[in-house]
Scaffold this motif. Structure first.
Motif, short mmCIF file in Angstrom:
data_model
loop_
_atom_site.label_atom_id
_atom_site.label_comp_id
_atom_site.label_asym_id
_atom_site.label_seq_id
_atom_site.Cartn_x
_atom_site.Cartn_y
_atom_site.Cartn_z
N SER B 374 0.90 -1.16 -0.07
CA SER B 374 -0.03 0.04 0.13
C SER B 374 0.84 1.36 -0.10
O SER B 374 1.99 1.16 0.61
CB SER B 374 -0.81 -0.18 1.07
OG SER B 374 -0.16 0.49 2.61
N LEU B 388 -8.48 12.45 -5.65
CA LEU B 388 -8.24 11.27 -6.57
C LEU B 388 -9.50 11.57 -7.47
O LEU B 388 -10.33 10.72 -7.42
CB LEU B 388 -8.36 9.89 -5.72
CG LEU B 388 -8.03 8.83 -6.55
CD1 LEU B 388 -6.63 8.73 -7.04
CD2 LEU B 388 -8.44 7.41 -5.68
N LYS B 393 -7.32 8.77 -11.65
CA LYS B 393 -7.34 7.44 -11.67
C LYS B 393 -7.05 6.88 -13.04
O LYS B 393 -6.33 5.97 -13.07
CB LYS B 393 -8.68 7.10 -11.40
CG LYS B 393 -9.17 7.10 -9.79
CD LYS B 393 -10.45 6.52 -9.61
CE LYS B 393 -10.40 5.96 -8.11
NZ LYS B 393 -11.83 5.46 -7.96
N MET B 396 -3.32 6.99 -13.49
CA MET B 396 -2.71 5.99 -12.54
C MET B 396 -2.97 4.55 -13.14
O MET B 396 -2.06 3.92 -13.17
CB MET B 396 -3.19 5.98 -11.27
CG MET B 396 -2.80 7.36 -10.51
SD MET B 396 -1.00 7.93 -10.38
CE MET B 396 -1.40 9.68 -10.67
N LEU B 408 -3.74 -2.61 -9.67
CA LEU B 408 -3.81 -1.65 -8.84
C LEU B 408 -5.35 -1.37 -8.43
O LEU B 408 -6.20 -1.25 -8.94
CB LEU B 408 -3.40 -0.42 -9.64
CG LEU B 408 -3.19 0.97 -8.92
CD1 LEU B 408 -2.10 1.05 -7.90
CD2 LEU B 408 -3.09 2.09 -10.05
N GLN B 410 -7.22 1.84 -6.19
CA GLN B 410 -7.09 3.26 -5.78
C GLN B 410 -8.28 3.53 -5.30
O GLN B 410 -9.53 3.46 -5.41
CB GLN B 410 -6.94 4.27 -7.20
CG GLN B 410 -6.22 3.80 -8.22
CD GLN B 410 -6.03 4.71 -9.20
OE1 GLN B 410 -5.82 5.78 -9.21
NE2 GLN B 410 -6.22 4.12 -10.46
N LYS B 412 -10.04 6.78 -2.31
CA LYS B 412 -10.19 7.76 -1.44
C LYS B 412 -10.59 7.28 -0.10
O LYS B 412 -11.68 6.92 -0.30
CB LYS B 412 -11.08 8.90 -1.99
CG LYS B 412 -11.06 10.15 -1.27
CD LYS B 412 -10.15 11.33 -1.80
CE LYS B 412 -10.57 12.56 -0.79
NZ LYS B 412 -9.39 13.43 -1.07
N VAL B 443 -5.52 9.31 0.29
CA VAL B 443 -5.56 8.60 -0.76
C VAL B 443 -4.79 7.50 -0.54
O VAL B 443 -3.80 7.67 -0.45
CB VAL B 443 -5.43 9.43 -2.13
CG1 VAL B 443 -4.77 8.77 -3.15
CG2 VAL B 443 -6.11 10.47 -2.44
N PHE B 445 -3.28 3.86 -2.40
CA PHE B 445 -3.20 3.01 -3.59
C PHE B 445 -2.54 1.73 -3.17
O PHE B 445 -1.69 1.52 -2.16
CB PHE B 445 -1.93 3.52 -4.69
CG PHE B 445 -2.29 5.08 -5.15
CD1 PHE B 445 -3.02 4.88 -6.46
CD2 PHE B 445 -1.85 6.03 -4.52
CE1 PHE B 445 -3.45 6.19 -7.02
CE2 PHE B 445 -1.96 7.17 -5.29
CZ PHE B 445 -2.93 7.40 -6.36
N LEU B 458 3.64 0.31 -7.73
CA LEU B 458 3.51 1.19 -6.85
C LEU B 458 4.63 2.38 -6.75
O LEU B 458 4.44 3.36 -6.37
CB LEU B 458 3.27 0.47 -5.48
CG LEU B 458 2.24 1.05 -4.56
CD1 LEU B 458 0.92 1.33 -5.31
CD2 LEU B 458 1.81 0.05 -3.26
N ILE B 461 3.58 4.42 -9.47
CA ILE B 461 2.63 5.34 -8.90
C ILE B 461 3.19 6.54 -7.97
O ILE B 461 2.53 7.59 -7.95
CB ILE B 461 1.68 4.48 -8.13
CG1 ILE B 461 1.11 3.37 -9.27
CG2 ILE B 461 0.61 5.40 -7.63
CD1 ILE B 461 0.05 4.19 -10.15
N TYR B 465 2.07 10.22 -8.72
CA TYR B 465 1.23 10.93 -8.09
C TYR B 465 1.92 12.10 -7.62
O TYR B 465 1.21 13.29 -7.24
CB TYR B 465 0.57 10.20 -7.24
CG TYR B 465 -0.55 10.77 -6.35
CD1 TYR B 465 -1.81 10.86 -6.91
CD2 TYR B 465 -0.43 11.17 -5.15
CE1 TYR B 465 -3.02 11.57 -6.42
CE2 TYR B 465 -1.58 11.78 -4.45
CZ TYR B 465 -2.86 11.98 -5.06
OH TYR B 465 -3.87 12.69 -4.60
#
Lengths: 639, 639
Positions: B374, B388, B393, B396, B408, B410, B412, B443, B445, B458, B461, B465
């Motif tokens: 995570s 997000l 999204k 990502m 993945l 995602q 909130k 947020v 992921f 990740l 990401i 992000y």
């Protein structure tokens, strides 16, 4: 040794792990080894600026696990504990071992019998590491010639770092010069010799000095691409296939176009030690890749560049004796007096133009551009060495045979019968004019024919005969030291003998002398260029010019040369964008180094040279490549 | 002006000959020109160390015919006679002209009407040379921000050195960034901009600093060949056809083999700023030729190299703020915490391994190497930026799509309905374990799947992000400055995913960690290498290793890798000749410079880069070559 002790020892060795390959570990299992007294530690990295034992070690040992190199210990170090690494160079009486690295040699004293036995079995060139104490040598063992000749190391502990094979292709212990082919194939052995060490270290040092001077004088080191577009009409360029079908880069012969673009780009003082490429097939003492110091600056002129280069070389070659102000000669005078555009001024023996004498001689004087030159080696001067044997004559004729439009006459001067000897060729008046001021017993060479051929022939004879004298009579005719000479006022154009077309003597970007501009459409071969060559002891080591900065003049010159200007449109555009007046030079560093170090071949100042055929002697390159590779580059070979 | 005066003027101009192209001469015939007051002289070369007027000019003016550059005059020079050269940058009210060179700008004051008129007609970027006197500016005209802002030059005389075209492709007067394609095509204009001047000058300066440090520490600068033999299995190498039918050189990807041979050759401390070649086709921000600082030394270990590089960079980058001791992380930890082997440590937001939470979840945990990670962007921390949106999204998901074996999620975080949202996937116990210590509105992921894919996904990401947050909310999340990080304990081997075969993670000469030697025949993928990468702000800028020095071990490794050892027999022989233990590193200087100078592309720190397709934008290379050339090299193209 007890089993336990052996095990402890082995464990300790294992923890000296970074420097013990698997084979050595196995090795130490089976052979008795002296007890390791050094503390094993996590990092083998030992040396630090703030070395706690207060030794002032030179920086050559930083970042390594030696405390000193093999060329630095002396009586001041007596009593110190030291760690040395090096090659097993020599061994005598069991107990003396000489350890060598690239800094020198140090004698080890081995008293432990087991160590003696083990080292006794090791081939020379095995790499070892020792720990020991510095002792002064007994008075009768001192070697004053060696830096380390007053000390030896009592070895407390040692390690085999890497064992050498028994049968190395040649021996490094003494300077036994192997054949060049073998030296090249095993270059990594060859560069262990002191001479190669010196050559490569000097190269590095001089490169740094060159850079220091230029950076200090606000020149900017800029790398330019080596993958570029083929120069129009440029043979001798390697090509590099690409993933674009049918399209190739070429490897640059010099950064010429890029350095001019830098000038247009306001980087007004540029230099680069640049790798350049030229495919000349098999030519002795040329390399397909070579190194030049490339310089260009804006807002300068011929005198500016000359001053820059003189100051630069004076700085970089400070440890060699060179004159601060170099000699100068014009291209025309160089040919007239030395028969070459790269005169060796380390000795006199100049050419004499005696064309006048033969003005009325219709036998000889039958060419538009007839000329006759003489070159005399004087009896008074050379005494008994002043010979002209049959074999010398033959040697000189071989030289002459390369100059088709000129003929060579060789004669040992005896005034008595001179006129008789040449009665078919010369009138007695002509003969006596020729002999004026020449002593009996002198050797005279005469070359007649087409002017440039005649003087060039004699220029070659001048070198060849002096070389003969030096080799045969152990004479030192050429002055020692570095004698630089500027050759100025080159012609802008020359005639290509094959095609009969005009071509650039240097390159098409060279500026014409402004006083000669009016000749551009009338007599272009008479135009002088703002070009200059730098000659060192008879070898061209550099050349350059003030460049054309006017786009219209550049176009005119390209037209005259019948170069398709589309291929250089980017240069014309660049000049038209507000390009400052500029000029530059390139020095051939391989040749310069070879001359400075007195090496007969540039291969001796290059770490990994190609053979004269262009082969890479260690790996055997060039070699075949996979079909997939050929496919990727859209090419096929014609095998 | 009388005819006589015009003629005299013209003659004088002619004798300023080096800097007056034919076109300019014609030009001056037709246009009224202010009287030349400077004495014409044989050489235009004016400046000398022993400058007689006592001006202390910086060395940037030596060897040129300017006395000062455009960036150095100030009130201390008031009253001096000076000569400046530069580009016509700006003009206003007829009488003020700004002259620019790469050192700065200087204002000229033109009072002569004829001069005003002539300069008024000249396009900007025309190169001119002026002579004049330094005046202090009226108090209300002083520009304190400029070095030369307190003075101006009363122009006595001037010359057009080279007139620029009217229609240059872009304007240099202001910083108007042209499109990159245009900038590249007219690179000589582009590098007139202050940013490119700074980039190239900084590059030169840092290169010199690197060299200074290394030379001072007894490293030897050795040039190694670029024309070499193809590396076995080495795709990505350019090939160069030769005059030997069917045989090719390849252009080296690095001097690896040569630097090892230097170690065997007792040149025990080597460096080179080396040009290397790699053909990767079209890849953004890669160059077919690039520059690396290549270093190798004998008798060292990992700590030795690390210390060397830290001290080297600390010295060379002294003007930038960097920590003397760089951070360190192991390869495994880097992947575990940052999801990459080149972590950007300028911000936190670390991965959390939450595989344990899902141990009993058969829906997710259906792979041998299942893992779940995570990554949380915290509401407390990011406040309103913690968003997000749908488009985020999607962005990502595009990243995720490049990682096939991981998925993945995602979300909130709103604790209320979190468990509900994922009830098909997670038990409520799992959901609450996941949310521990996470604030509402954060947020999150989640990546799950095959371990390496999940964490690498990740890792991407994480970067994506943060970039999004910085771009969208003008946040400064990444710390400024240079943050170096060593990544250690790389694996020696990895599995080629396509072929399923073992391959070197670095290269086949990398030494295994001695503690792991026993795994060689049992579990080679578990062997750590004595390899290290240097990472700067999330970018790999260097890498190296301790090398194998034992020929038997080297053979074993080649066998394991199924590399035909005949192609590397020279390396095995070399190791067996008494090659010392050694190691080294290569730093990618283009990338390093781009990061230091905060440029988004390495093209901005290279004087003449290729396009991302590998084209040379000025000349249009690569291009077709003559049939004769193809014939010389025994190849045909498949067009």
């Amino acid at each position: 040794m007890s089993k336990f002790l052996k095990k402890t020892l082995f464990n300790k060795i294992l923890r000296w792990n970074l420097i013990l390959p698997a084979r050595t570990i196995e090795y130490t299992r089976s052979i008795l080894r002296p007890l390791t007294t050094m503390k094993p530690q996590k990092s083998v990295y030992l040396i630090d600026e703030s070395d706690s034992n207060g030794n002032k070690s030179p920086k050559s040992n930083k970042y390594t696990y030696r405390t000193h190199n093999c060329g630095e210990l002396n009586v001041e170090n007596v009593g110190e504990k030291v760690v040395l690494c090096g090659w097993l160079q020599y061994q005598r009486m069991n107990k003396f071992v000489v350890l060598r690295d690239s800094y020198g040699e140090t004698q080890l004293l081995i008293t432990n019998k087991a160590t003696q036995d083990l080292l006794g079995q090791m081939p020379y060139e095995t790499i070892i590491r020792i720990k020991g104490s510095v002792l002064s040598r007994p008075r009768d063992m001192i070697n004053k010639k060696q830096i380390t000749g007053e000390i030896e190391i009592q070895v407390d502990d040692f390690q085999i770092l890497n064992q050498a094979k028994d049968n190395l292709p040649f021996n490094i212990r003494e300077f036994q010069k192997a054949k060049e082919g073998l030296r090249m194939q095993y270059r990594y052995l060859d560069i262990r010799f002191p001479q190669m060490q010196k050559n490569l270290r000097t190269r590095s040092k001089i490169f740094m000095k060159l850079r220091e001077f230029l950076i200090e004088n606000h020149f900017i080191d800029v790398e330019t691409p080596t993958l570029f577009k083929a120069t129009p009409g440029g043979a001798q360029e390697f090509i590099v296939p690409t993933r674009f079908p049918g399209k190739f880069y070429s490897l640059v012969q010099s950064p010429q176009q890029f350095k001019q673009m830098l000038m247009a780009g306001a980087l007004d003082r540029y230099f680069q030690i640049a790798k350049c490429y030229r495919d000349e097939g098999s030519r002795p003492d040329r390399q397909p890749e070579f190194t030049q110091l490339d310089i260009e600056l804006s807002f300068t002129d011929v005198e500016g560049i000359i001053k820059l280069i003189e100051e630069l070389l004076f700085y970089a070659l400070a440890e060699f004796t060179i004159a601060r102000n170099f000699s100068r000669i014009s291209y025309e005078e160089a040919l007239e007096v030395y028969g070459t555009d790269k005169p060796d001024i380390t000795f006199d023996f100049k050419l004499r133009n005696c064309t006048e004498i033969f003005e009325g001689n219709s036998l000889l004087n039958n060419l538009d551009d007839f000329a006759c030159y003489s070159l005399v080696f004087d009896k008074n001067n050379l005494k008994d060495s002043c010979v002209l044997t049959k074999s010398v004559k033959e040697q000189m004729l071989r030289v002459a045979s390369q100059h088709p439009k000129a003929k060579l006459i060789q004669v040992k001067v005896t005034k008595e019968n001179f006129a008789d000897k040449f009665k078919n060729l010369l009138s007695s008046k002509e003969a006596s004019a020729l002999l004026e001021n020449i002593s009996d017993g002198s050797v005279m060479f005469l070359a007649h024919g087409s002017k440039n051929y005649a003087r060039k022939l004699l220029g070659k004879i001048r070198l060849e005969y002096v070389k003969y004298l030096e080799d045969s009579f152990k004479l030192q005719i050429r002055k020692k030291g570095l004698h630089f000479l500027w050759v100025l006022d080159f012609p802008l154009f020359e005639m290509n003998e094959e095609s009969g077309e005009l071509q650039s003597a240097h390159h098409p970007f060279t500026a014409p002398h402004p006083d000669d501009l009016a000749l551009l459409n009338q007599d272009p071969l008479k135009i002088r260029a703002l070009a200059y060559d730098l000659v060192l002891n008879g070898n061209e080591v550099g050349g350059g010019s003030i460049r054309i900065h006017d786009p219209v003049l550049q176009e005119n010159i390209l037209n005259l040369l019948k170069i398709n200007k589309d291929t250089l449109q980017h240069i014309i555009d660049m000049l038209g964008s507000g390009c400052p007046p500029h000029g530059g030079i390139a020095l051939g560093l391989d040749r310069l180094l070879a001359l400075i170090l007195n090496m007969s071949s540039i291969r001796d100042v290059i770490a990994f040279p190609k053979t004269f055929e262009g082969k890479e002697p260690i790996s055997g390159a060039p070699s075949e490549v996979l079909d997939d590779t050929l496919k990727l580059y859209h090419i096929k070979t014609n095998k």
